[in-house]
Design an enzyme around this catalytic site. Structure first.
Site, PDB file in Angstrom:
ATOM      1  N   ASP A  58       5.563  31.265 -45.323  1.00  0.00           N
ATOM      2  CA  ASP A  58       4.763  30.105 -44.899  1.00  0.00           C
ATOM      3  C   ASP A  58       3.274  30.283 -45.206  1.00  0.00           C
ATOM      4  O   ASP A  58       2.693  31.332 -44.937  1.00  0.00           O
ATOM      5  CB  ASP A  58       4.905  29.895 -43.392  1.00  0.00           C
ATOM      6  CG  ASP A  58       6.303  29.459 -43.017  1.00  0.00           C
ATOM      7  OD1 ASP A  58       7.167  29.361 -43.905  1.00  0.00           O
ATOM      8  OD2 ASP A  58       6.520  29.222 -41.814  1.00  0.00           O
ATOM      9  N   ASP A  75      15.574  23.736 -44.037  1.00  0.00           N
ATOM     10  CA  ASP A  75      15.098  25.088 -43.756  1.00  0.00           C
ATOM     11  C   ASP A  75      16.285  26.044 -43.619  1.00  0.00           C
ATOM     12  O   ASP A  75      17.454  25.614 -43.668  1.00  0.00           O
ATOM     13  CB  ASP A  75      14.248  25.037 -42.469  1.00  0.00           C
ATOM     14  CG  ASP A  75      13.241  26.163 -42.390  1.00  0.00           C
ATOM     15  OD1 ASP A  75      13.356  27.133 -43.154  1.00  0.00           O
ATOM     16  OD2 ASP A  75      12.330  26.078 -41.541  1.00  0.00           O
TER      17      ASP A  75
HETATM   18  C1  GLA Z   1       9.820  27.724 -41.340  1.00  0.00           C
HETATM   19  C2  GLA Z   1       9.380  26.997 -42.600  1.00  0.00           C
HETATM   20  C3  GLA Z   1       8.090  26.240 -42.341  1.00  0.00           C
HETATM   21  C4  GLA Z   1       8.293  25.248 -41.200  1.00  0.00           C
HETATM   22  C5  GLA Z   1       8.788  25.990 -39.968  1.00  0.00           C
HETATM   23  C6  GLA Z   1       9.194  25.023 -38.868  1.00  0.00           C
HETATM   24  O1  GLA Z   1       8.924  28.733 -40.981  1.00  0.00           O
HETATM   25  O2  GLA Z   1       9.221  27.907 -43.652  1.00  0.00           O
HETATM   26  O3  GLA Z   1       7.673  25.561 -43.503  1.00  0.00           O
HETATM   27  O4  GLA Z   1       9.202  24.286 -41.603  1.00  0.00           O
HETATM   28  O5  GLA Z   1       9.926  26.794 -40.268  1.00  0.00           O
HETATM   29  O6  GLA Z   1       9.698  25.667 -37.742  1.00  0.00           O
END
Ligand code: GLA
Length: 446
Positions: free
Chosen positions: A258, A197
């Site tokens: 997300d 990430d």
């Molecule tokens: C980000 C990523 C998600 C997830 C969260 C976890 O938002 O894009 O897919 O992994 O972090 O905290």
């Protein structure tokens, strides 16, 4: 990208170690230097590091020749660390083992869902005395290596999450300043897949940083799928991502924010793909995939029709199929949909060409998407209606309008494989598309 088999790759890494032992030592020293001198020196040092290790590729792992399929904790189980009040739903080794059992026993593994991946919130708040990552001791009392072994015993592969920044998005220790150590730790634990990430980091550092972590993964000698979020954070920050570099470095990369458990979210991701920003579809190929995020089929937010759309479109978009749902309580209907082998065959087509939106039909809300699939000359076609005006919409186009120019095609339903008739380039193709619905078929030349 040159795909090397594992033994060639090991040889390359070995050669690298032998010929660059001096540099490799510096490499360790640089990490310490970076740690000591802090963020200002980081860009310069990462650049040097990447330049001096150019002779091994950041990827070359021979993995993900079709879009990875599996199960991921994040969308459904988020960062629930409360195992006292919600013991069955917290991020813990118990949850992973139960889901692994279901993946293996309920037909998901047989359908291709191979990876089980823990997202954020598995970590203890601090590294150990040697600077190594460690899992939360209460929620993962047996440790990650033992959990990996359990997952492997079920015939599955194990994925884990880390972050390029100083902390993960949920605030746990990140990999910044520790990338080599962390890659090595994951390899020692037997990890097969790393989601990396980008929270709490500078998107300007990502071109070098993601490449460096790819090198460290490669240097371990253990093949691990490398899942990046690099372009997503750069787009958020207003940069144009270097998709050619991303494709060389990562097995898959998030291109959108997300996903959440709603039609608004799913349909906005599909619309984003429809615009094909920066020609991103052209960078998908075996070993390298655009990632629109998880499948939310089986949760609370989608109707059955909308769930069919997500399955069909993730297949057309050559997207990784990572379910995030509770496999203990899923309905029979959603289970059947997620394990639909006809749709999965389109997703996993070996040509690895991503589909694109090719037509928006005048006067309607229906759009047509097409993905070249095998055997060569065939297509998977989706008639899609993202709008919801209440009444199914009849549309009629010719084969030629949707790119079917050969003398004749056999159409098969994309969900149930039933024959739908034969069509020439000038035959009318008539379908009725439900609101928030899809008609999916395969067209094969005859
Ligand atoms: C980000 C990523 C998600 C997830 C969260 C976890 O938002 O894009 O897919 O992994 O972090 O905290």
């Amino acid at each position: 990208m040159i795909i090397l088999n594992t033994s060639t790759r090991r040889f390359k890494v070995k050669t690298y170690r032998k010929t660059h032992i001096h540099n490799a030592k510096y490499c360790k020293c640089w990490i310490d230097c970076i740690r000591d001198t802090g963020i200002k020196m980081k860009n310069v040092l990462l650049l040097l590091l990447v330049q001096l290790t150019r002779d091994i590729s950041g990827l070359d792992n021979g993995l993900a020749l079709t879009p990875p399929m599996g199960w991921l904790t994040w969308e459904r189980f988020r960062c629930n660390t409360d195992c006292v009040n919600r013991p069955d739903d917290c991020i813990s080794e118990t949850l992973i083992k139960v889901m692994a059992d279901h993946l293996a026993a309920d037909g998901y593994l047989a359908a291709g869902y191979q990876y089980i991946i823990i997202d954020d919130c598995w970590l203890a708040p601090d590294r150990d005395a040697h600077g190594r990552l460690q899992p939360d001791p209460v929620r993962f009392p047996s440790g990650i290596a033992a959990l990996v072994e359990y997952v492997h015993e079920q015939g599955l592969k194990f994925g884990i999450y880390e972050d390029f920044g100083v902390r993960t998005c949920a605030g746990f220790p990140g990999s910044e300043f520790y990338m080599e150590t962390d890659a090595q730790t994951f390899a020692e634990w037997g990890v097969d897949y790393v989601k990396f990430d980008g929270c709490n980091s500078n998107p300007q550092d990502m071109d070098l940083g993601y490449e460096a972590f790819g090198l460290f993964l490669n240097k371990t000698g253990r093949p691990m799928v490398y899942s990046c979020e690099w372009p997503m954070y750069q787009q958020f920050a207003g940069f144009k991502p270097d998709y050619a570099a991303i494709q060389r470095t990562c097995n898959m990369w998030r291109v959108h924010g997300d996903i959440s458990d709603s039609w608004t979210s799913v349909s906005s991701i599909i619309s984003y793909y429809g615009k094909d920003y920066n020609n991103m579809s052209l960078y998908a190929k075996p070993g390298a995939w655009n990632d629109p995020d998880m499948l939310v089929v089986g949760n609370f937010g989608l109707s059955y029709e909308q769930a069919r759309v997500q399955m069909a479109m993730w297949a057309i978009m050559a997207a990784p199929m990572l379910m995030s749902t509770d496999l203990r309580s899923i309905t029979a209907q959603d289970h059947l949909l997620l394990t639909n082998l006809n749709v999965i065959a389109i997703n996993q087509d070996p040509l690895g060409i991503q589909g694109r939106r090719i037509l928006q039909i005048n006067g309607t809300n229906v759009e047509v998407w097409s993905r070249p699939i095998s055997p060569v000359g065939s297509f998977a076609i989706a008639f899609l209606q993202l709008a919801n005006h209440g009444d199914p919409t009849p549309v009629s186009v010719t084969g030629r309008d949707i790119g079917l120019t050969a003398s004749g095609y056999m159409f098969m339903d994309g969900f149930n494989n039933q024959p739908m008739g034969t069509y020439g380039p000038d035959s009318p193709v008539k379908v009725v598309v439900n609101p928030n619905g899809v008609v999916l078929f395969r067209a094969k030349p005859i």
